[in-house]
Design an enzyme around this catalytic site. Structure first.
Site, PDB file in Angstrom:
ATOM      1  N   GLU A 149      -5.210   5.202   5.736  1.00 32.72           N
ATOM      2  CA  GLU A 149      -6.067   4.821   6.858  1.00 32.72           C
ATOM      3  C   GLU A 149      -5.433   3.841   7.602  1.00 32.72           C
ATOM      4  O   GLU A 149      -5.516   2.654   7.050  1.00 32.72           O
ATOM      5  CB  GLU A 149      -7.598   4.932   6.533  1.00 32.72           C
ATOM      6  N   GLU A 204     -20.368   6.518   3.878  1.00 36.02           N
ATOM      7  CA  GLU A 204     -19.436   6.900   4.869  1.00 36.02           C
ATOM      8  C   GLU A 204     -18.213   6.345   4.858  1.00 36.02           C
ATOM      9  O   GLU A 204     -18.438   5.161   5.227  1.00 36.02           O
ATOM     10  CB  GLU A 204     -20.375   6.944   6.229  1.00 36.02           C
ATOM     11  N   LYS A 258     -27.393  -5.428   6.970  1.00 33.99           N
ATOM     12  CA  LYS A 258     -26.538  -6.258   6.884  1.00 33.99           C
ATOM     13  C   LYS A 258     -25.321  -5.988   7.813  1.00 33.99           C
ATOM     14  O   LYS A 258     -24.673  -5.308   7.635  1.00 33.99           O
ATOM     15  CB  LYS A 258     -25.846  -6.837   5.536  1.00 33.99           C
ATOM     16  N   CYS A 286     -13.815   6.014  12.161  1.00 34.07           N
ATOM     17  CA  CYS A 286     -13.373   6.713  10.885  1.00 34.07           C
ATOM     18  C   CYS A 286     -12.853   8.204  10.946  1.00 34.07           C
ATOM     19  O   CYS A 286     -12.511   8.604  10.201  1.00 34.07           O
ATOM     20  CB  CYS A 286     -14.771   6.511   9.948  1.00 34.07           C
TER      21      CYS A 286
END
Ligand code: TXE
Length: 497
Positions: A384, A252, A177, A286
Site C-alpha cells: 500500500e 478496517e 482517539k 484505503c
C-alpha cells in the site's frame, strides 16, 4: 480551534501539559497545538465513559430518544459545513470541495444511524421459534458497552462519524482517539455533540500519539470494544491488546485494490474512473484502486490517455480554487510515498509521469504518478503506497486478470469495467474483496457494508452491519408451562429408587 481534551463534558488540558504541533501540510507551518494525552488522561476518559454507561443516561434511553440527539448532531454539523471543511483542509491538505463532501457525508451518517436507532425499538424483543414449545425465547439487542475508537488522518471527521454515529445509536458510550495528525474536526465534534444534547461522559475525545495515548486505550480493562481504522501494523498490535481481555474488535485496515479494465470498455470512461480511483484525496484512501489491470488490446492507448489527463491535474493548496490535488498529509507520508516511487524506478517499472512536485517550494506535494509495466512481484505492486501513485499492468485473459487481481494480501475493494454484463458479474464474484464496483470506482454509501477480506480487516462498517458492531445479542428464554419440567427430579428419583 479547540486544543484540549474533551472528558466528561469538560475541556481539560493533558495532565502532563504536553502538546502536539498542528502543521498545515500545504505551507509546512505550525498553525495550532493540541493536547498530548497519556495513560492518566486515557484512564480519566474511560472512567467517564464507563460511569456514563453504568448510569444508563444514554444506554437506558429508547432508540427514538437517542435518534433525536443524533439528528441534532447532524443538523449542527450541517450548519457548520464550511467552517469544518476549512479546518479539514488546514489539517489534512485535501481540496476544499472534497472536504465539503466529507462534512456532508458525516452529517448524513448521523442522520442514517438516527433512523436505525429508531428501528432498534421496533426490533426489540422479537420472539424466535425454538424446538420445545413449553419455552418462549426472545432476542434483544443491547449496547456492547464502552467503546475505544481509534481513527486515522485521511478522512478525519468522516472516519469519526463512521464510528461515533453507530456506537451512539446502539447506546454505547465511547472514547475516541483521532489521529494526532488531524484532530481538529474531531475535537469540534465534542462541542457539536454537547450542544446537540448528548449527556456528559457519553462521548469523550482524547488527542495524542499512538504509543502514548492509543495503546493505553486499547489496553484499558474497562473498554468492552475496540474499533480501529488504520495501518495493518497498528491493527495487528491492537488485536494483540484486545486478545488479553478478549475485547470485541473491528478493524478496517489497508488495501491495494485492483481495477480490471477489459478491452471492450469505453476508454474515456475508464480513464475518468481510474483517475478518480487513485487521485482523489491524494490517493490517501484505503480503497484506492491503485493496481490497474488493462486488457492488452487497449493497454498502450489507455496508458497514453491516462498520462495526458493526469498531467492536466491542478496541484496546490487545498484552499485554492480549482485545485484537484492537495499536499500529502505530513512529512512522514510524503517521505514514504517518494521512497516507494524511487523503489518503483529501481525495480524497473516504467515511470510514465509524476514524482515529487517541486513547482511549489513549500508543502508535501507529490504529482499524479503513473507506473506502467509493473511486475506483479514488485514492492510497488504489492505494498500500500497511500499516495497519488497508480501501477498499471496488462493482461490477456479473464482468468489471468482475476488471478493477478486476487494476488494480494489485501482484499478491501476491487473494480471491474466491461460492456459485457455477464462478465462483470462473473468477475465481481471471483474477486476476493469486501467491496466490488462495476463500471466505476469508489462510490460509498452509508447504507452499504464497508470492510475487507484478508489483511484488510475484520467486520463491516456502515449500514446495518455498522450498527451490529456495537450491539450484543441476548436471548431471554422463559419456561411458560404450568406443569413441572420433570427431567431432573425424575432422573434423581430413578437413581434413588
Ligand atoms: O497509521 P497508524 P499511520 C496506512 C497507510 C499509511 C500507513 C501509516 O499506508 O501510509 O498506514 O500511517 C493510532 N496503539 N493507513 O502511521 O499508525 C494513531 O495514533 C493504538 C491506512 O498514520 O495505523 C492513529 O490514530 N493506536 C489507513 C491511528 O492509529 C495507535 C489510514 C492510525 O495510525 C498505535 C491511515 C498503537 N500502538 C493509514 N499506533 C486506512 N485503512 O484507511 C498508532 N496508533
Amino acid at each position: 480551534m479547540k486544543s484540549e481534551l474533551f472528558i466528561n463534558g469538560a475541556w481539560v488540558a493533558a495532565q502532563s501539559g504536553g502538546m502536539i504541533d498542528v502543521i498545515d501540510p500545504a505551507s509546512e507551518q505550525v498553525v495550532h497545538q493540541i493536547a498530548s494525552a497519556e495513560a492518566a488522561d486515557i484512564d480519566a476518559a474511560v472512567k467517564a465513559a464507563k460511569s456514563a454507561f453504568d448510569a444508563g443516561t444514554w444506554s437506558g434511553m429508547t432508540g427514538a430518544e437517542r435518534a433525536k440527539v443524533l439528528r441534532n448532531i447532524a443538523t449542527n454539523i450541517e450548519a457548520r459545513t464550511e467552517e469544518l471543511a476549512r479546518l479539514e483542509v488546514l489539517d489534512n491538505g485535501k481540496p476544499l470541495p472534497e472536504a465539503r463532501w466529507d462534512i456532508e457525508d458525516a452529517a448524513a451518517c448521523f442522520n442514517f444511524y438516527a433512523g436505525l436507532a429508531e428501528e432498534l425499538d421496533a426490533e426489540d424483543a422479537q420472539n424466535i421459534t425454538v424446538s420445545d414449545d413449553r419455552f418462549t425465547t426472545r432476542v434483544v439487542k443491547e449496547p456492547v458497552g464502552v467503546v475505544g475508537a481509534i481513527i486515522p488522518w485521511n478522512f478525519p471527521l468522516l472516519m469519526a462519524a463512521w464510528k461515533v454515529a453507530p456506537a451512539l445509536a446502539a447506546g454505547c458510550t465511547m472514547v475516541l482517539k483521532p489521529s494526532e495528525v488531524t484532530a481538529l474536526t474531531a475535537l469540534e465534534l465534542g462541542d457539536i455533540a454537547q450542544k446537540a444534547g448528548l449527556p456528559d461522559g457519553v462521548l469523550n475525545i482524547v488527542t495524542g500519539f499512538g504509543p502514548s495515548a492509543g495503546q493505553p486505550l486499547t489496553e484499558h480493562p474497562d473498554i468492552d470494544k475496540l474499533a480501529f481504522t488504520g495501518s495493518v501494523t497498528t491493527g495487528s498490535r491492537i488485536m494483540q491488546s484486545a486478545a488479553k481481555d478478549i475485547k470485541n474488535l473491528s478493524l478496517e485496515l489497508g488495501g491495494k485494490s485492483p481495477f480490471v479494465v477489459f478491452g471492450d470498455s469505453d476508454i474515456e470512461q475508464a480513464v475518468e474512473w481510474i483517475m478518480f480511483g487513485i487521485f482523489w484525496n491524494q490517493g490517501e484512501v484505503c480503497s484506492a484502486t491503485s493496481r490497474v489491470l488493462v486488457e492488452d488490446t487497449i493497454y498502450e492507448k489507455l496508458v497514453a490517455r491516462l498520462e495526458l489527463e493526469a498531467r492536466k491535474i491542478t496541484i496546490g493548496d487545498g484552499m485554492d480554487e480549482g485545485v484537484l490535488l492537495g499536499p500529502l498529509v505530513n512529512k512522514s507520508q510524503y517521505d514514504k510515498v517518494l521512497g516507494l516511487i524511487a523503489t518503483g524506478v529501481e525495480e524497473g517499472a516504467r515511470l510514465v509521469c509524476g514524482g515529487a512536485h517541486t513547482d511549489i517550494c513549500k508543502g508535501y506535494f507529490v504529482a499524479p504518478t503513473i507506473f506502467a509495466d509493473v511486475d506483479e512481484n514488485s514492492v510497488i505492486w504489492q505494498e500500500e503506497i497511500f499516495g497519488p501513485v497508480v501501477c498499471l499492468k496488462s493482461f490477456s485473459s479473464e482468468s489471468e486478470a482475476v488471478r493477478l487481481a486476487n494476488d494480494s494480501e489485501f482484499g478491501l475493494a476491487a473494480a471491474v469495467m466491461s460492456k459485457d454484463d455477464a462478465r462483470c458479474e462473473r468477475v465481481a464474484r471471483a474477486l476476493r474483496a469486501g467491496i466490488v464496483w462495476i463500471n466505476c470506482s469508489q462510490p460509498t454509501f452509508v447504507e452499504a457494508p464497508w470492510g475487507g477480506y484478508k489483511k484488510s480487516g475484520i467486520g463491516r462498517e456502515l449500514g446495518q452491519w455498522g450498527l451490529n458492531n456495537y450491539l450484543e445479542t441476548k436471548q431471554i428464554t422463559r419456561f411458560d408451562d404450568n406443569s413441572p419440567w420433570g427431567w431432573y427430579l425424575k432422573q434423581a428419583d430413578n437413581q434413588t429408587g
